[in-house]
Design an enzyme around this catalytic site. Structure first.
Site, PDB file in Angstrom:
ATOM      1  CB  ALA A  28      -0.914  -0.001   1.218  1.00  0.00           C
TER       2      ALA A  28
ATOM      3  N   GLY B 176      -0.101  -5.171   0.980  1.00  0.00           N
ATOM      4  CA  GLY B 176      -1.347  -5.039   0.254  1.00  0.00           C
ATOM      5  C   GLY B 176      -1.325  -5.753  -1.075  1.00  0.00           C
TER       6      GLY B 176
ATOM      7  CD  GLU C  33      -3.383  -7.232   3.322  1.00  0.00           C
ATOM      8  OE1 GLU C  33      -3.703  -7.427   4.505  1.00  0.00           O
ATOM      9  OE2 GLU C  33      -3.143  -6.091   2.858  1.00  0.00           O
TER      10      GLU C  33
ATOM     11  CD  GLU D 165       1.179  -5.925   5.974  1.00  0.00           C
ATOM     12  OE1 GLU D 165       0.429  -5.885   4.995  1.00  0.00           O
ATOM     13  OE2 GLU D 165       1.864  -6.933   6.268  1.00  0.00           O
TER      14      GLU D 165
END
Length: 291
Positions: free
Chosen positions: A99, A142, A145, A165
């Site tokens: 992200a 992300g 994901e 993360e």
């Protein structure tokens, strides 16, 4: 959802979007100009939706604008009766390295909670048509994901998957702890989430995270070929099959079997079920009309 360390970008050659866009590809218009993705129809019959993440300088970091554009493209493909499957990919260097940390850096708890931050990312997982992730390079945070929200994951032989993360003082927020655990087992998921370590494409295949691994230059074409195989079947029945498989993650075995049986019985109300079985008996190719 962590963006891969900026220093890594200096080691990577700039990516040219034209490398993945054959001249014969027909541009798909969803009614708006996209700044972060490339949207097309692919396949011999133009029945495979194609979404390519296109933020090369940021290693395809998933910013809010990119995810909004992707949601709009998915909505358009969902409504397009000609599309039977969708492929999502990035560049040879990065599917998506995470992200966009700059967008998140100064957010407060109140902003995240009241605005239900990242909720719209789930659109990928709610599409009724089958979605294939073609992952080359980094699929971190992300990006990992996003790949796991898809129904099938094909990986290039140099792909890397991870949930780093923890290295930024946070945890996955778009399904990383949930989908990864269901895909690779608790032990490996815990190791990846708690250490931030990555796994290779080969390790991802061995663990069940991806179904096939291909050479980098063959990955996208193989994903599109898979999409064409899916699109050649009844789109109506394919949606029912996808719904039944997804139910296995939510239901007990007994409940899942009952759910499957109801959908199986429902196929007998479709013209495509009758056509498929009749074609088999008559030893010819079925002509599905998606009804």
């Amino acid at each position: 959802m962590a963006l891969f360390y900026r220093s890594a970008a200096l080691l990577l050659k700039p990516y040219r979007a034209s490398q993945l866009l054959p001249s014969a590809a027909r541009l798909y218009s969803s009614g708006a100009q996209n700044n972060y993705i490339i949207v097309e129809k692919r396949g011999e019959k133009s029945d495979v939706g194609f979404i390519q993440l296109n933020r090369p300088k940021a290693l395809n970091a998933l910013c809010d604008g990119l995810m909004t554009e992707m949601g709009n493209a998915l909505d358009a493909f969902e409504a397009d009766k000609d599309i039977g499957a969708i492929v999502i990919t990035g560049s040879d260097r990065a599917f998506a390295a995470g992200a966009d940390i700059k967008e998140m850096q100064n957010r407060t708890f109140q902003e995240c909670y009241s605005g239900n931050f990242l909720a719209h990312w789930n659109r990928v997982s709610t599409v009724r048509k089958p979605v294939i992730a073609a992952v080359n390079g980094f699929a971190l945070g992300g990006g990992c994901e996003l790949a796991m929200m898809c129904d099938i994951i094909y990986a290039g032989e140099k792909a890397q998957f991870g949930q780093p993360e923890i290295l930024l003082g946070t945890i996955p927020g778009a399904g990383g702890t949930q989908r990864l655990t269901r895909a690779v087992s608790k032990s490996l998921a815990m190791e990846m989430v708690l250490t931030g370590d990555r796994i290779s494409a080969q390790e991802a295949k061995q663990s069940g995270l991806v179904s096939k691994v291909y050479p980098v230059d063959q990955l996208v074409s193989e994903a599109i070929r898979c999409g064409e195989k899916i699109a050649a079947n009844s789109k109506l029945v394919a949606a029912m099959a996808k719904e039944s498989v997804n139910a296995a993650y939510e239901l007990t075995l007994a409940e899942g079997n009952r759910f499957e049986k109801r959908l199986f019985h429902a196929t007998f109300a479709t013209d495509d079920r009758k056509e498929g079985m009749t074609a088999f008996v008559e030893k010819r190719k079925a002509n599905f009309e998606d009804k």
